[in-house]
Write a protein that holds these residues in place. Structure first.
Motif, PDB file in Angstrom:
ATOM      1  N   THR A 300      40.258 -18.517 -22.484  1.00  0.00           N
ATOM      2  CA  THR A 300      41.067 -19.568 -21.876  1.00  0.00           C
ATOM      3  C   THR A 300      40.851 -19.563 -20.367  1.00  0.00           C
ATOM      4  OG1 THR A 300      42.953 -18.054 -21.724  1.00  0.00           O
ATOM      5  CG2 THR A 300      42.838 -19.484 -23.672  1.00  0.00           C
ATOM      6  N   LEU A 301      41.243 -20.660 -19.738  1.00  0.00           N
ATOM      7  CA  LEU A 301      41.203 -20.766 -18.283  1.00  0.00           C
ATOM      8  C   LEU A 301      42.609 -20.561 -17.743  1.00  0.00           C
ATOM      9  CD1 LEU A 301      38.978 -23.955 -17.793  1.00  0.00           C
ATOM     10  CD2 LEU A 301      38.273 -21.615 -18.250  1.00  0.00           C
ATOM     11  N   ALA A 302      42.701 -19.983 -16.573  1.00  0.00           N
ATOM     12  CA  ALA A 302      44.018 -19.774 -15.959  1.00  0.00           C
ATOM     13  C   ALA A 302      44.726 -21.102 -15.736  1.00  0.00           C
ATOM     14  CB  ALA A 302      43.858 -19.021 -14.640  1.00  0.00           C
ATOM     15  N   ASP A 303      43.961 -22.143 -15.483  1.00  0.00           N
ATOM     16  CA  ASP A 303      44.497 -23.488 -15.289  1.00  0.00           C
ATOM     17  C   ASP A 303      44.012 -24.367 -16.442  1.00  0.00           C
ATOM     18  OD1 ASP A 303      45.272 -26.014 -14.522  1.00  0.00           O
ATOM     19  OD2 ASP A 303      44.452 -25.898 -12.488  1.00  0.00           O
ATOM     20  N   LEU A 306      41.968 -27.683 -16.303  1.00  0.00           N
ATOM     21  CA  LEU A 306      40.546 -27.715 -15.981  1.00  0.00           C
ATOM     22  C   LEU A 306      39.650 -27.657 -17.223  1.00  0.00           C
ATOM     23  CD1 LEU A 306      40.476 -25.291 -12.911  1.00  0.00           C
ATOM     24  CD2 LEU A 306      40.041 -27.760 -12.869  1.00  0.00           C
ATOM     25  N   GLU A 307      40.263 -27.556 -18.404  1.00  0.00           N
ATOM     26  CA  GLU A 307      39.463 -27.388 -19.619  1.00  0.00           C
ATOM     27  C   GLU A 307      38.502 -28.550 -19.843  1.00  0.00           C
ATOM     28  OE1 GLU A 307      41.898 -26.608 -22.998  1.00  0.00           O
ATOM     29  OE2 GLU A 307      42.515 -24.619 -22.289  1.00  0.00           O
ATOM     30  N   MET A 351      29.963 -19.904 -15.858  1.00  0.00           N
ATOM     31  CA  MET A 351      31.365 -19.543 -15.703  1.00  0.00           C
ATOM     32  C   MET A 351      31.661 -19.050 -14.284  1.00  0.00           C
ATOM     33  SD  MET A 351      31.859 -17.645 -19.416  1.00  0.00           S
ATOM     34  CE  MET A 351      33.494 -16.989 -19.074  1.00  0.00           C
ATOM     35  N   ARG A 352      30.769 -18.259 -13.751  1.00  0.00           N
ATOM     36  CA  ARG A 352      30.980 -17.746 -12.394  1.00  0.00           C
ATOM     37  C   ARG A 352      30.904 -18.874 -11.370  1.00  0.00           C
ATOM     38  NH1 ARG A 352      27.255 -12.327 -13.317  1.00  0.00           N
ATOM     39  NH2 ARG A 352      28.920 -11.027 -14.221  1.00  0.00           N
ATOM     40  N   ASP A 353      29.960 -19.767 -11.567  1.00  0.00           N
ATOM     41  CA  ASP A 353      29.826 -20.902 -10.653  1.00  0.00           C
ATOM     42  C   ASP A 353      31.048 -21.802 -10.726  1.00  0.00           C
ATOM     43  OD1 ASP A 353      28.123 -22.805  -8.940  1.00  0.00           O
ATOM     44  OD2 ASP A 353      28.617 -24.055 -10.676  1.00  0.00           O
ATOM     45  N   PHE A 354      31.529 -22.037 -11.947  1.00  0.00           N
ATOM     46  CA  PHE A 354      32.693 -22.897 -12.142  1.00  0.00           C
ATOM     47  C   PHE A 354      33.923 -22.279 -11.473  1.00  0.00           C
ATOM     48  CE2 PHE A 354      36.274 -24.732 -14.459  1.00  0.00           C
ATOM     49  CZ  PHE A 354      35.914 -26.071 -14.543  1.00  0.00           C
ATOM     50  N   GLU A 355      34.096 -20.967 -11.644  1.00  0.00           N
ATOM     51  CA  GLU A 355      35.224 -20.296 -11.003  1.00  0.00           C
ATOM     52  C   GLU A 355      35.117 -20.361  -9.490  1.00  0.00           C
ATOM     53  OE1 GLU A 355      37.373 -15.880 -10.831  1.00  0.00           O
ATOM     54  OE2 GLU A 355      35.562 -16.174 -12.038  1.00  0.00           O
ATOM     55  N   GLY A 356      33.906 -20.245  -9.000  1.00  0.00           N
ATOM     56  CA  GLY A 356      33.730 -20.305  -7.558  1.00  0.00           C
ATOM     57  C   GLY A 356      34.110 -21.659  -6.974  1.00  0.00           C
ATOM     58  N   ARG A 357      33.926 -22.711  -7.767  1.00  0.00           N
ATOM     59  CA  ARG A 357      34.224 -24.055  -7.284  1.00  0.00           C
ATOM     60  C   ARG A 357      35.660 -24.488  -7.536  1.00  0.00           C
ATOM     61  NH1 ARG A 357      31.702 -27.601 -10.102  1.00  0.00           N
ATOM     62  NH2 ARG A 357      30.635 -26.254 -11.620  1.00  0.00           N
ATOM     63  N   TYR A 358      36.285 -23.958  -8.590  1.00  0.00           N
ATOM     64  CA  TYR A 358      37.618 -24.423  -8.970  1.00  0.00           C
ATOM     65  C   TYR A 358      38.699 -23.344  -8.894  1.00  0.00           C
ATOM     66  CZ  TYR A 358      35.339 -28.625 -10.778  1.00  0.00           C
ATOM     67  OH  TYR A 358      34.613 -29.778 -10.901  1.00  0.00           O
ATOM     68  N   GLY A 359      38.307 -22.102  -8.745  1.00  0.00           N
ATOM     69  CA  GLY A 359      39.288 -21.019  -8.694  1.00  0.00           C
ATOM     70  C   GLY A 359      40.016 -20.996  -7.369  1.00  0.00           C
ATOM     71  N   LYS A 360      41.178 -20.431  -7.371  1.00  0.00           N
ATOM     72  CA  LYS A 360      41.979 -20.363  -6.149  1.00  0.00           C
ATOM     73  C   LYS A 360      41.675 -19.082  -5.383  1.00  0.00           C
ATOM     74  CE  LYS A 360      45.771 -23.069  -8.090  1.00  0.00           C
ATOM     75  NZ  LYS A 360      47.217 -23.097  -8.430  1.00  0.00           N
TER      76      LYS A 360
END
Length: 360
Positions: A300-303, A306-307, A351-360
């Protein structure tokens, strides 16, 4: 031609080498002048394919002569009913272990044919763990104990078996040939082909021969395990092309070094993906770490908002079918035998790239 990394839970990815060989033989199988799809199932050509598939599977899984290998139709869901119809004749009950969606479906069908003894359930734990085998409720006079060692939807897997004198009947649809097992510990193994073996349309059944005597003559002919065994899986026209492709997959597995070698690849792939999930606050996996599936990895995603974006962008990146099952949501990466490590690494990189762009 552009191939993507296909993480579908089933029908799942097939080895490219298998697809290429099938393509080369599609119009003319070994000089027969016809496709396997066109040849008679009674022909010497197809009988040789069937014999090869059985022999290769026997070698890969070390199946002794105490067992029959059957190729059934209807999918594993049909076997949910077919198994109690065959194996409970002369018995008053069957035991079932409930560890997820597919176990529950099997229980529902079995109740139409026999009294179901619930050996144990992790439903109250949202199917995130496995019941303690020491506390199982087993009826020693039951026909068998049914279990599903890998729950494809929930992403839960267990390798150990309960200590019981009952024949163990196991749905290995999503784990067959992915890890080494001792077939002699089972009364029956069955597996839909469309995850680790081939295309949808055939179910592999490995049945201990003494259990075939339970099949009653009152059963529909095409459902009768004993009759299916006596007719070499050809009571009627079998799914010939699916069996042919299964044989090609077995051949491919032998070339990889067999089940022992592919298991090590599967361990490495699963470890890499779970490490990426656990090493981030952005992703999470809900399953008890002791029982995480090597084949089906939900996350799952923390947010949650964003799914949809994750799925849209991952698809654009060549990472296909990462949607979680509609009953649980989230994401799910199915990394069966045919998924190369390169595909898993591509997913981890995304996944790492996506987190880098959308993670807080």
């Amino acid at each position: 031609m552009s191939r993507v990394y296909n993480f579908c839970s089933g029908p799942a990815a097939l080895p490219e080498a298998v697809l290429e060989k099938a393509q080369s033989e599609l119009l003319d199988w070994h000089g027969a002048g016809v496709s396997v799809m066109e040849m008679s199932h009674r022909s010497s050509e197809f009988k040789s394919i069937l014999a090869s598939a059985k022999a290769r599977l026997s070698r890969l899984m070390n199946i002794s002569d105490d067992y029959e290998i059957l190729f059934a139709q209807g999918g594993a869901s049909t076997l949910f009913a077919q198994i109690p119809a065959n194996l409970t004749h002369g018995f008053n009950s069957a035991c079932y272990l409930d560890t997820g969606a597919w176990s529950s479906k099997a229980i529902k069908e079995a109740k139409k044919y026999t009294n179901v003894v619930l050996a144990g359930s992790s439903k109250e734990q949202s199917y995130h763990t496995v019941p303690d085998f020491a506390t199982l409720n087993l009826d020693d006079s039951a026909a068998y104990l049914h279990l599903c060692p890998n729950e494809t939807i929930g992403g839960l897997e267990f390798a150990d078996l309960p200590d019981t004198s009952l024949p163990i009947v196991a749905d290995l649809s999503s784990t067959i040939l992915s890890r080494q097992i001792d077939v002699s510990r089972y009364g029956m193994i069955y597996a839909g082909a469309q995850k680790n073996v081939g295309p949808a349309g055939v179910v592999i059944c490995i049945v201990r021969k003494d259990l075939l005597a339970r099949s009653s003559d009152t059963l529909p002919t095409v459902w009768n395990f004993a009759t299916l065994a006596a007719n070499d899986s050809m009571i009627n026209t079998p799914p010939t092309f699916a069996i042919y492709l299964a044989d090609l997959v077995f051949e491919w597995l032998e070339a990889q070094g067999g089940v022992a070698a592919i298991e090590q690849q599967n361990i490495a792939k699963a470890n890499a993906l779970y490490a990426a999930i656990d090493g981030s606050d952005f992703y999470a996996n809900p399953i008890d770490p002791r029982y995480r599936s090597r084949m089906n990895v939900p996350f799952t995603l923390a947010d949650e908002s964003l799914e949809a974006t994750f799925l849209e962008e991952s698809k654009a990146a060549g990472l296909r079918t990462l949607e979680g099952h509609r009953s649980v949501g989230g994401m799910r990466a199915s990394i069966y035998n045919a998924m190369p490590m390169e595909g898993v690494q591509a997913l981890i990189g995304f996944m790492r790239d996506f987190e880098g762009r959308y993670g807080k």
